[in-house]
Motif scaffolding. Structure first.
Motif, mmCIF file in Angstrom:
data_model
loop_
_atom_site.group_PDB
_atom_site.id
_atom_site.type_symbol
_atom_site.label_atom_id
_atom_site.label_comp_id
_atom_site.label_asym_id
_atom_site.label_seq_id
_atom_site.Cartn_x
_atom_site.Cartn_y
_atom_site.Cartn_z
ATOM 1 N N THR A 127 0.843 -1.202 0.000
ATOM 2 C CA THR A 127 0.000 0.000 0.000
ATOM 3 C C THR A 127 0.875 1.248 0.000
ATOM 4 O OG1 THR A 127 -0.143 0.032 2.425
ATOM 5 C CG2 THR A 127 -1.873 -1.169 1.230
ATOM 6 N N ALA A 128 2.148 1.089 -0.340
ATOM 7 C CA ALA A 128 3.097 2.214 -0.334
ATOM 8 C C ALA A 128 3.603 2.476 -1.749
ATOM 9 C CB ALA A 128 4.258 1.931 0.611
ATOM 10 N N PHE A 129 3.794 3.756 -2.052
ATOM 11 C CA PHE A 129 4.241 4.161 -3.386
ATOM 12 C C PHE A 129 5.419 5.116 -3.274
ATOM 13 C CE2 PHE A 129 3.920 7.550 -6.711
ATOM 14 C CZ PHE A 129 4.228 6.776 -7.827
ATOM 15 N N GLY A 130 6.423 4.864 -4.098
ATOM 16 C CA GLY A 130 7.526 5.795 -4.277
ATOM 17 C C GLY A 130 7.821 5.827 -5.759
ATOM 18 N N GLY A 131 7.455 6.894 -6.425
ATOM 19 C CA GLY A 131 7.533 6.939 -7.881
ATOM 20 C C GLY A 131 8.942 6.837 -8.423
ATOM 21 N N PRO A 132 9.085 6.331 -9.655
ATOM 22 C CA PRO A 132 10.400 6.347 -10.301
ATOM 23 C C PRO A 132 10.887 7.786 -10.435
ATOM 24 C CG PRO A 132 8.655 5.832 -11.883
ATOM 25 C CD PRO A 132 8.028 5.800 -10.532
ATOM 26 N N CYS A 133 12.096 8.039 -9.954
ATOM 27 C CA CYS A 133 12.642 9.408 -9.918
ATOM 28 C C CYS A 133 11.742 10.344 -9.106
ATOM 29 C CB CYS A 133 12.850 9.958 -11.326
ATOM 30 S SG CYS A 133 13.996 8.957 -12.294
ATOM 31 N N ASN A 134 10.937 9.768 -8.216
ATOM 32 C CA ASN A 134 10.002 10.517 -7.362
ATOM 33 C C ASN A 134 9.001 11.327 -8.182
ATOM 34 O OD1 ASN A 134 11.280 9.578 -4.955
ATOM 35 N ND2 ASN A 134 12.889 11.097 -5.288
ATOM 36 N N HIS A 135 8.654 10.815 -9.355
ATOM 37 C CA HIS A 135 7.709 11.511 -10.224
ATOM 38 C C HIS A 135 6.280 11.412 -9.708
ATOM 39 C CE1 HIS A 135 10.347 11.452 -14.143
ATOM 40 N NE2 HIS A 135 10.774 12.306 -13.228
ATOM 41 N N GLY A 136 5.482 12.363 -10.139
ATOM 42 C CA GLY A 136 4.055 12.395 -9.876
ATOM 43 C C GLY A 136 3.489 13.633 -10.534
ATOM 44 N N ASN A 137 2.212 13.596 -10.865
ATOM 45 C CA ASN A 137 1.570 14.800 -11.386
ATOM 46 C C ASN A 137 0.250 15.022 -10.653
ATOM 47 O OD1 ASN A 137 -0.351 13.109 -12.577
ATOM 48 N ND2 ASN A 137 0.433 13.377 -14.657
ATOM 49 N N LYS A 138 -0.562 15.936 -11.147
ATOM 50 C CA LYS A 138 -1.772 16.318 -10.419
ATOM 51 C C LYS A 138 -2.812 15.205 -10.354
ATOM 52 C CE LYS A 138 -3.876 18.555 -14.485
ATOM 53 N NZ LYS A 138 -4.413 19.842 -15.010
ATOM 54 N N TYR A 139 -2.628 14.151 -11.150
ATOM 55 C CA TYR A 139 -3.572 13.038 -11.150
ATOM 56 C C TYR A 139 -3.106 11.865 -10.276
ATOM 57 C CZ TYR A 139 -5.009 15.500 -15.407
ATOM 58 O OH TYR A 139 -5.405 16.454 -16.313
ATOM 59 N N THR A 140 -1.851 11.869 -9.901
ATOM 60 C CA THR A 140 -1.275 10.690 -9.237
ATOM 61 C C THR A 140 -1.931 10.404 -7.893
ATOM 62 O OG1 THR A 140 0.849 11.134 -10.326
ATOM 63 C CG2 THR A 140 0.871 9.617 -8.455
ATOM 64 N N GLY A 141 -2.182 11.442 -7.111
ATOM 65 C CA GLY A 141 -2.763 11.236 -5.789
ATOM 66 C C GLY A 141 -4.090 10.508 -5.841
ATOM 67 N N LEU A 142 -4.979 10.937 -6.710
ATOM 68 C CA LEU A 142 -6.289 10.303 -6.827
ATOM 69 C C LEU A 142 -6.168 8.885 -7.378
ATOM 70 C CD1 LEU A 142 -9.279 10.752 -6.353
ATOM 71 C CD2 LEU A 142 -9.463 11.657 -8.684
ATOM 72 N N SER A 143 -5.213 8.676 -8.301
ATOM 73 C CA SER A 143 -4.997 7.340 -8.856
ATOM 74 C C SER A 143 -4.518 6.372 -7.779
ATOM 75 C CB SER A 143 -3.980 7.400 -10.001
ATOM 76 O OG SER A 143 -4.442 8.217 -11.047
ATOM 77 N N LEU A 144 -3.632 6.843 -6.912
ATOM 78 C CA LEU A 144 -3.160 6.010 -5.801
ATOM 79 C C LEU A 144 -4.298 5.742 -4.816
ATOM 80 C CD1 LEU A 144 0.285 7.728 -5.095
ATOM 81 C CD2 LEU A 144 -0.087 5.528 -6.217
ATOM 82 N N GLU A 145 -5.038 6.777 -4.499
ATOM 83 C CA GLU A 145 -6.145 6.641 -3.546
ATOM 84 C C GLU A 145 -7.160 5.620 -4.034
ATOM 85 O OE1 GLU A 145 -8.276 7.460 -0.055
ATOM 86 O OE2 GLU A 145 -6.288 8.223 -0.637
ATOM 87 N N SER A 146 -7.487 5.667 -5.307
ATOM 88 C CA SER A 146 -8.502 4.756 -5.851
ATOM 89 C C SER A 146 -8.014 3.316 -5.892
ATOM 90 C CB SER A 146 -8.914 5.206 -7.256
ATOM 91 O OG SER A 146 -7.838 5.089 -8.170
ATOM 92 N N ASN A 147 -6.699 3.115 -5.771
ATOM 93 C CA ASN A 147 -6.138 1.759 -5.764
ATOM 94 C C ASN A 147 -5.704 1.311 -4.369
ATOM 95 O OD1 ASN A 147 -5.815 0.422 -8.582
ATOM 96 N ND2 ASN A 147 -5.376 2.577 -8.951
ATOM 97 N N GLY A 148 -6.146 2.041 -3.354
ATOM 98 C CA GLY A 148 -5.955 1.582 -1.979
ATOM 99 C C GLY A 148 -4.629 1.901 -1.341
ATOM 100 N N PHE A 149 -3.865 2.825 -1.897
ATOM 101 C CA PHE A 149 -2.571 3.154 -1.305
ATOM 102 C C PHE A 149 -2.746 3.977 -0.028
ATOM 103 C CE2 PHE A 149 -1.124 1.759 -5.372
ATOM 104 C CZ PHE A 149 0.174 1.309 -5.165
ATOM 105 N N LYS A 150 -1.840 3.734 0.923
ATOM 106 C CA LYS A 150 -1.912 4.398 2.228
ATOM 107 C C LYS A 150 -0.696 5.274 2.519
ATOM 108 C CE LYS A 150 -5.707 2.158 3.122
ATOM 109 N NZ LYS A 150 -7.007 2.874 3.016
#
Length: 235
Positions: A127-150
């Motif tokens: 349930t943990a995420f650390g993006g490649p090169c610590n990447h993320g954009n404005k959609y990443t948070g909701l995408s993680l949330e919808s897949n159960g990440f904590k």
């Protein structure tokens, strides 16, 4: 009455010791990539050190498959010391094509969901995420949330839509990926006040380490232990 006062004092001292204690998240990226993983895993197992390990999903199905799965099998008897975090599908860091920089919410969510199922097929639940090169954009948070990440490690974007824990306090142990700068790390560590009670993240790439880097990591762990800080697994 005297015994009661002593007990109260001991309780206060114990609470203070617990309150003023830093926490360290050891974030080991790029599981199975490079030749340094064997020495690293052996050291942390022998010294009972909890480590969070970033797994790249394409590595369980491409030419790195055998090495990655052999390491997972070796780690199995020591599973209480390890937690895996999702480190992306293929570790694409190109700013023009990285899924976590350019992908829509729908595309990110679809890939994340597929990757989680692939990990589950080999017995890994995270349930943990650390993006490649610590990447993320404005959609990443909701995408993680919808897949159960904590938990989200080192998000360098606004975590809109994500309701879990975020960890942004990085302390540099490597000057460049795979090269430990121990003097800089020890200086940064010494700068923390005695009453520090938050969480720091140490990001590193043990697969790229040479013997000298491994020795420096051992010095870093000794310095952390002298502070009586604790280690956290993201499970």
């Amino acid at each position: 009455m005297l015994i009661k006062r002593i007990l109260i004092l001991l309780s206060v001292l114990s609470l203070s010791a617990e309150t003023f204690a830093g926490t360290v998240i050891l974030k080991a990226d790029d599981f199975g990539r490079g030749s340094g993983w064997d020495q690293f895993l052996l050291y942390v197992v022998n010294n009972d050190i909890p480590v969070n390990i970033g797994i790249i999903v394409s590595d369980i199905s491409n030419e790195r498959k055998i090495k990655t799965r052999d390491l997972i099998k070796w780690m199995a008897p020591h599973e209480q010391q390890f937690a895996f975090f999702y480190h992306g599908h293929d570790h694409n860091c190109d700013i023009a094509s990285s899924i976590f920089l350019t992908g829509s919410g729908e595309r990110q969510s679809k890939i994340i969901n597929s990757d989680l199922r692939a990990l589950f097929s080999i017995g890994i639940v995270t349930t943990a995420f650390g993006g490649p090169c610590n990447h993320g954009n404005k959609y990443t948070g909701l995408s993680l949330e919808s897949n159960g990440f904590k938990q989200w490690l080192l998000p360098y974007v606004r975590t809109t839509g994500f309701n879990g824990e975020t960890f942004t306090n990085r302390v540099n142990i490597e000057s460049t990926p795979g090269k430990i700068n121990i003097s800089n790390f020890l200086k940064e560590l010494d700068d923390f006040p005695e009453n520090y009670n938050d969480t720091i993240v140490l990001q590193f790439h043990p697969g790229m380490w040479k013997t000298g880097d491994m020795n420096s990591f051992e010095r870093a762990i000794s310095a952390i232990n002298r502070k009586n800080w604790s280690y956290r697994l993201l499970k």
